[in-house]
Write a protein that holds these residues in place. Structure first.
Motif, PDB file in Angstrom:
ATOM      1  N   ILE A   5      33.121  44.735  36.694  1.00 46.61           N
ATOM      2  CA  ILE A   5      32.961  43.403  37.266  1.00 46.61           C
ATOM      3  C   ILE A   5      31.511  43.226  37.713  1.00 46.61           C
ATOM      4  CG2 ILE A   5      33.763  41.779  39.014  1.00 46.61           C
ATOM      5  CD1 ILE A   5      36.331  43.539  39.210  1.00 46.61           C
ATOM      6  N   ASN A   6      30.760  42.422  36.980  1.00 42.38           N
ATOM      7  CA  ASN A   6      29.353  42.133  37.291  1.00 42.38           C
ATOM      8  C   ASN A   6      28.545  43.407  37.534  1.00 42.38           C
ATOM      9  OD1 ASN A   6      30.900  39.596  39.122  1.00 42.38           O
ATOM     10  ND2 ASN A   6      29.700  39.189  37.284  1.00 42.38           N
ATOM     11  N   VAL A   7      28.709  44.386  36.649  1.00 43.49           N
ATOM     12  CA  VAL A   7      28.069  45.691  36.825  1.00 43.49           C
ATOM     13  C   VAL A   7      26.676  45.709  36.203  1.00 43.49           C
ATOM     14  CG1 VAL A   7      28.170  48.153  36.262  1.00 43.49           C
ATOM     15  CG2 VAL A   7      30.240  46.937  36.968  1.00 43.49           C
ATOM     16  N   SER A   8      25.708  46.108  37.018  1.00 42.10           N
ATOM     17  CA  SER A   8      24.339  46.333  36.546  1.00 42.10           C
ATOM     18  C   SER A   8      23.902  47.736  36.943  1.00 42.10           C
ATOM     19  CB  SER A   8      23.371  45.308  37.147  1.00 42.10           C
ATOM     20  OG  SER A   8      23.657  44.000  36.689  1.00 42.10           O
ATOM     21  N   ASN A  19      23.192  45.125  32.367  1.00 41.24           N
ATOM     22  CA  ASN A  19      22.825  43.877  33.043  1.00 41.24           C
ATOM     23  C   ASN A  19      24.046  42.971  33.148  1.00 41.24           C
ATOM     24  OD1 ASN A  19      21.640  41.612  34.082  1.00 41.24           O
ATOM     25  ND2 ASN A  19      20.158  41.330  32.430  1.00 41.24           N
ATOM     26  N   ASP A  20      24.671  42.956  34.335  1.00 44.09           N
ATOM     27  CA  ASP A  20      25.768  42.045  34.651  1.00 44.09           C
ATOM     28  C   ASP A  20      26.902  42.144  33.630  1.00 44.09           C
ATOM     29  OD1 ASP A  20      26.931  40.206  36.376  1.00 44.09           O
ATOM     30  OD2 ASP A  20      26.237  38.489  35.202  1.00 44.09           O
ATOM     31  N   ASN A  22      30.622  42.513  32.290  1.00 51.56           N
ATOM     32  CA  ASN A  22      32.007  42.191  32.640  1.00 51.56           C
ATOM     33  C   ASN A  22      32.893  42.545  31.449  1.00 51.56           C
ATOM     34  OD1 ASN A  22      32.222  40.569  35.349  1.00 51.56           O
ATOM     35  ND2 ASN A  22      30.375  39.819  34.327  1.00 51.56           N
ATOM     36  N   SER A  56      24.693  47.467  41.117  1.00 49.78           N
ATOM     37  CA  SER A  56      25.504  46.401  41.697  1.00 49.78           C
ATOM     38  C   SER A  56      26.772  46.237  40.876  1.00 49.78           C
ATOM     39  CB  SER A  56      24.725  45.076  41.732  1.00 49.78           C
ATOM     40  OG  SER A  56      24.348  44.683  40.421  1.00 49.78           O
ATOM     41  N   GLY A  57      27.754  45.570  41.469  1.00 51.15           N
ATOM     42  CA  GLY A  57      29.016  45.338  40.780  1.00 51.15           C
ATOM     43  C   GLY A  57      30.104  46.313  41.185  1.00 51.15           C
ATOM     44  N   LYS A  58      31.249  46.179  40.541  1.00 51.55           N
ATOM     45  CA  LYS A  58      32.430  46.966  40.885  1.00 51.55           C
ATOM     46  C   LYS A  58      33.070  47.517  39.607  1.00 51.55           C
ATOM     47  CE  LYS A  58      35.186  45.226  43.981  1.00 51.55           C
ATOM     48  NZ  LYS A  58      36.241  44.392  44.644  1.00 51.55           N
ATOM     49  N   LYS A 214      23.398  44.316  27.645  1.00 51.66           N
ATOM     50  CA  LYS A 214      24.312  43.182  27.776  1.00 51.66           C
ATOM     51  C   LYS A 214      25.383  43.230  26.694  1.00 51.66           C
ATOM     52  CE  LYS A 214      20.747  40.047  29.598  1.00 51.66           C
ATOM     53  NZ  LYS A 214      20.047  38.748  29.392  1.00 51.66           N
TER      54      LYS A 214
END
Length: 228
Positions: A5-8, A19-20, A22, A56-58, A214
């Motif tokens: 989930i929105n992992v960077s 980069n972000d 999902n 960042s992210g989960k 990405k």
């Protein structure tokens, strides 16, 4: 089963590996992760294995948020994931049986359970007659089958394969893929990073393509790359 989930991920040297991202992978899926070298495939795998942490992210694995867990819990998280590498990583001084049994020994499995489970798994990968052989007596394909047996002997819900056919000739590679498909049919979720275009194109499974960190494509019954 697996969710990013929105992992960077940005490494300390400034490299932006992911980069972000999902992505959601359901229980029992077989998913190919494709992309050129440096696209982010290895980082995605390392994040699942808790070898690196996301910037960042989960990340959710088998219903558990593994993003922020204490170090003492990491071994338990890794038990949920079996891993097969391109370079096999067998222990040269142990037999085929002992290499597979070792994966159970390190988690404290009872000897009776080891004696029951190891022969069953060796049968699954068609190595019943090689149980007492050492790695230097095996072919490349047999090495990889031992590695697969070791990865699944503890019944992990997820199997990650990082270029499992990269060092094998085409015929042997297809033998390995037959075993991977059988494991998947038994309910194990399989995530395979690969450059093997012929395998991806022939199997027609879900394909997630990475480029510069990405996701540029996510398709059911996909192919390795689009032709333009």
């Amino acid at each position: 089963m697996i969710e990013f989930i929105n992992v960077s991920k940005v490494y300390k040297n400034g490299t932006k590996a992911l980069n972000d991202i999902n992505i959601s992978i359901d229980k029992g899926e077989f998913v190919f992760i494709v992309g050129h070298s440096g696209a982010g495939k290895s980082t995605l795998i390392k994040l699942l294995l808790k070898e690196v942490e996301p910037t960042s992210g989960k990340i959710i694995l088998d219903g558990m948020d593994i993003t922020k867990v204490k170090n003492r819990k990491i071994p338990y998280i890794r038990r949920k994931v079996g891993v097969v590498f391109q370079d096999f990583r067998l222990l040269p001084n142990k037999t085929v049986y002992e290499n597979v049994a070792f994966a159970m020994e390190i988690i404290g499995a009872h000897p009776a359970e080891i004696n029951r489970r190891v022969p069953t798994v060796l049968n699954m990968v068609e190595l019943d007659d090689k149980a007492n052989d050492y790695p230097d007596q095996l072919s490349g394909g047999e090495h990889q089958r031992v590695a697969i047996a070791r990865a699944i002997v503890n019944n992990p819900p997820v199997l990650i394969a990082d270029e499992p056919t990269g060092n094998l000739d085409p015929d042997t590679a297809w033998e390995i893929m037959k075993i991977m498909k059988n494991i998947n049919r038994r309910g194990t979720t399989v995530l395979m990073a690969t450059h093997a275009k012929d395998i991806v194109d022939c199997m027609k499974r879900r394909v997630v393509a990475l480029e510069d960190g990405k996701i540029v494509r996510d398709e059911e019954k996909g192919v390795y790359e689009y032709e333009f």
